[in-house]
Design a protein around this motif. Structure first.
Motif, PDB file in Angstrom:
ATOM      1  N   GLN A 120       0.852  -1.193   0.000  1.00  0.00           N
ATOM      2  CA  GLN A 120       0.000   0.000   0.000  1.00  0.00           C
ATOM      3  C   GLN A 120       0.881   1.235   0.000  1.00  0.00           C
ATOM      4  O   GLN A 120       1.746   1.387   0.862  1.00  0.00           O
ATOM      5  CB  GLN A 120      -0.903  -0.012   1.244  1.00  0.00           C
ATOM      6  N   LYS A 121       0.615   2.139  -0.961  1.00  0.00           N
ATOM      7  CA  LYS A 121       1.355   3.399  -0.983  1.00  0.00           C
ATOM      8  C   LYS A 121       0.748   4.367   0.029  1.00  0.00           C
ATOM      9  O   LYS A 121      -0.450   4.323   0.301  1.00  0.00           O
ATOM     10  CB  LYS A 121       1.307   4.019  -2.376  1.00  0.00           C
ATOM     11  N   ARG A 122       1.594   5.252   0.508  1.00  0.00           N
ATOM     12  CA  ARG A 122       1.124   6.225   1.490  1.00  0.00           C
ATOM     13  C   ARG A 122       0.173   7.229   0.830  1.00  0.00           C
ATOM     14  O   ARG A 122       0.391   7.643  -0.300  1.00  0.00           O
ATOM     15  CB  ARG A 122       2.321   6.961   2.103  1.00  0.00           C
ATOM     16  N   TRP A 123      -0.879   7.603   1.529  1.00  0.00           N
ATOM     17  CA  TRP A 123      -1.814   8.610   1.019  1.00  0.00           C
ATOM     18  C   TRP A 123      -1.299  10.007   1.354  1.00  0.00           C
ATOM     19  O   TRP A 123      -0.649  10.219   2.372  1.00  0.00           O
ATOM     20  CB  TRP A 123      -3.200   8.420   1.657  1.00  0.00           C
ATOM     21  N   HIS A 124      -1.676  10.984   0.473  1.00  0.00           N
ATOM     22  CA  HIS A 124      -1.381  12.384   0.771  1.00  0.00           C
ATOM     23  C   HIS A 124      -2.201  12.799   1.991  1.00  0.00           C
ATOM     24  O   HIS A 124      -3.208  12.181   2.311  1.00  0.00           O
ATOM     25  CB  HIS A 124      -1.836  13.309  -0.376  1.00  0.00           C
ATOM     26  N   GLU A 125      -1.799  13.924   2.577  1.00  0.00           N
ATOM     27  CA  GLU A 125      -2.652  14.515   3.600  1.00  0.00           C
ATOM     28  C   GLU A 125      -3.882  15.080   2.887  1.00  0.00           C
ATOM     29  O   GLU A 125      -3.796  15.542   1.747  1.00  0.00           O
ATOM     30  CB  GLU A 125      -1.911  15.623   4.348  1.00  0.00           C
ATOM     31  N   ILE A 126      -5.022  15.015   3.559  1.00  0.00           N
ATOM     32  CA  ILE A 126      -6.263  15.495   2.947  1.00  0.00           C
ATOM     33  C   ILE A 126      -6.322  17.017   3.033  1.00  0.00           C
ATOM     34  O   ILE A 126      -6.194  17.582   4.116  1.00  0.00           O
ATOM     35  CB  ILE A 126      -7.498  14.870   3.670  1.00  0.00           C
ATOM     36  N   LEU A 194     -10.455   5.103  -4.181  1.00  0.00           N
ATOM     37  CA  LEU A 194      -9.836   6.420  -3.985  1.00  0.00           C
ATOM     38  C   LEU A 194      -8.318   6.369  -4.094  1.00  0.00           C
ATOM     39  O   LEU A 194      -7.669   7.415  -4.245  1.00  0.00           O
ATOM     40  CB  LEU A 194     -10.247   6.979  -2.613  1.00  0.00           C
ATOM     41  N   ASP A 195      -7.752   5.175  -4.022  1.00  0.00           N
ATOM     42  CA  ASP A 195      -6.296   5.014  -4.093  1.00  0.00           C
ATOM     43  C   ASP A 195      -5.659   5.791  -5.253  1.00  0.00           C
ATOM     44  O   ASP A 195      -4.652   6.469  -5.068  1.00  0.00           O
ATOM     45  CB  ASP A 195      -5.917   3.533  -4.217  1.00  0.00           C
ATOM     46  N   PHE A 198      -5.341   9.488  -4.222  1.00  0.00           N
ATOM     47  CA  PHE A 198      -4.712   9.924  -2.971  1.00  0.00           C
ATOM     48  C   PHE A 198      -3.400   9.207  -2.655  1.00  0.00           C
ATOM     49  O   PHE A 198      -2.678   9.631  -1.769  1.00  0.00           O
ATOM     50  CB  PHE A 198      -5.682   9.721  -1.793  1.00  0.00           C
TER      51      PHE A 198
ATOM     52  N   SER B  41       3.747  -1.047   4.768  1.00  0.00           N
ATOM     53  CA  SER B  41       2.582  -1.177   3.913  1.00  0.00           C
ATOM     54  C   SER B  41       1.299  -1.188   4.744  1.00  0.00           C
ATOM     55  O   SER B  41       0.305  -0.546   4.381  1.00  0.00           O
ATOM     56  CB  SER B  41       2.695  -2.461   3.079  1.00  0.00           C
ATOM     57  N   ASN B  44       0.575   2.232   6.090  1.00  0.00           N
ATOM     58  CA  ASN B  44      -0.063   3.033   5.040  1.00  0.00           C
ATOM     59  C   ASN B  44      -1.516   2.615   4.841  1.00  0.00           C
ATOM     60  O   ASN B  44      -2.389   3.450   4.601  1.00  0.00           O
ATOM     61  CB  ASN B  44       0.702   2.878   3.716  1.00  0.00           C
ATOM     62  N   TYR B  45      -1.773   1.300   4.921  1.00  0.00           N
ATOM     63  CA  TYR B  45      -3.140   0.806   4.734  1.00  0.00           C
ATOM     64  C   TYR B  45      -4.052   1.352   5.834  1.00  0.00           C
ATOM     65  O   TYR B  45      -5.153   1.845   5.580  1.00  0.00           O
ATOM     66  CB  TYR B  45      -3.172  -0.732   4.717  1.00  0.00           C
ATOM     67  N   ASP B  47      -3.590   4.014   7.657  1.00  0.00           N
ATOM     68  CA  ASP B  47      -3.737   5.461   7.456  1.00  0.00           C
ATOM     69  C   ASP B  47      -4.766   5.754   6.358  1.00  0.00           C
ATOM     70  O   ASP B  47      -5.651   6.599   6.520  1.00  0.00           O
ATOM     71  CB  ASP B  47      -2.364   6.042   7.081  1.00  0.00           C
ATOM     72  N   LYS B  51      -8.433   7.569   6.656  1.00  0.00           N
ATOM     73  CA  LYS B  51      -8.753   8.746   5.843  1.00  0.00           C
ATOM     74  C   LYS B  51      -9.987   8.479   4.981  1.00  0.00           C
ATOM     75  O   LYS B  51     -10.781   9.386   4.720  1.00  0.00           O
ATOM     76  CB  LYS B  51      -7.552   9.125   4.962  1.00  0.00           C
TER      77      LYS B  51
END
Lengths: 203, 85
Positions: A120-126, A194-195, A198, B41, B44-45, B47, B51
């Motif tokens: 899983q890639k890190r999401w941006h801050e919203i 949404l990936d 974000f 990973s 991140n998941y 997080d 969100k």
């Protein structure tokens, strides 16, 4: 008989008594009192404003018809909330404009050892506020509308309407485990939808 | 439970909602945190999952007070007259 709570911000028992005695003004009061909240709920469940308004109207007509059988153990507004959810579900079921897509492809895949197949890639801050927020909300709403109905409804009731697991199970007439499973899968599927927007370096 | 062995990503993600709702035992929670300490990973998941919940709420909650205020007059009148007819 009388289940009105002390937290009611209107006289629930009094209004119910007047409704039962066919007081015309009481019916109008109930419509004025409850419609904004019920319409807000229906808008989250239905694809268009017209559908949402239709569902609320259906809900009220059902409620008026079934008022003699209402046992008064819950607040009138709680009862109407449940009837509105059911009116929305009935309308959605009667259409089925497009076949429901399976949610499985939106759930994470695992290697035989139980680890994630794709990290899983890190999401941006919203982002907060401004036009960006409006666009972001529109994007999220459109992705939520892509979720199959049975998942979308649980997501709306639990995460947006704030019903707890027990209340959601009662409204939908399913088990607590079903609510928990559907909610978790709905959130996972929405996350997957949404990936692309974000996660990681994709804008 | 099993020393030096970590729970898998599948186990962690499967119980994410319970984790966030505080429905896990102290021991299960400890295992979750141990996995998270070595798995970026899953961090991140978690997080992204959090969100997602927040975004869903934000997107579907009316930004002004109109939903708590008046409904369209036409709808109110339609409901009232439908009952009388």
């Amino acid at each position: 008989m009388n289940g009105a709570t002390a937290t009611a911000d209107y006289d629930d028992a009094g209004l119910l008594a007047r409704l039962r005695s066919n007081d015309e003004a009481a019916f109008d009061e109930l419509v004025d009192l409850a419609t904004p909240r019920l319409l807000s709920l229906a808008r989250k469940m239905m694809p268009s404003e017209a559908d949402a308004e239709d569902a609320v109207q259906d809900a009220f007509l059902n409620a008026f018809k079934n008022l003699p059988g209402f046992d008064g153990r819950s607040k009138l507004t709680t009862w109407l909330h449940q009837i509105t959810v059911n009116a929305c579900l009935m309308k959605l079921r009667s259409r089925r404009r497009r076949p429901e897509t399976s949610i499985d492809s939106l759930l994470p895949e695992y290697l035989p050892d139980g680890h994630q197949k794709k990290p899983q890639k890190r999401w941006h801050e919203i982002a907060e506020g401004g036009i960006e927020k409006a666009e972001m909300c529109e994007l999220v709403r459109s992705r939520i509308s892509e979720l199959p109905e049975q998942y979308r409804v649980v997501l709306v009731l639990r995460d947006v309407e704030g019903l707890d697991t027990e209340e959601t199970a009662a409204v939908l007439e399913v088990t607590l485990d079903t609510v928990r499973t559907r909610l978790h899968r709905a959130r996972q599927a929405l996350k997957a939808l949404l990936d692309p927007y974000f996660a990681g370096d994709t804008p | 439970m099993i020393q030096n062995d970590y729970i898998t990503c599948r186990e962690l993600i499967g119980f994410l909602a319970d984790y966030l709702e505080g429905r896990l035992t102290e021991e299960q929670r400890h295992e979750f945190d141990r996995h998270l300490s070595v798995c970026p990973s899953c961090v991140n998941y978690l997080d992204a999952y959090r969100k997602t919940v927040a975004l869903g709420r934000l997107a579907l909650t009316p930004s002004d007070s109109s939903a708590q205020g008046r409904a369209p007059e036409g709808l109110l009148q339609a409901i009232k007259s439908a009952r009388r007819n």
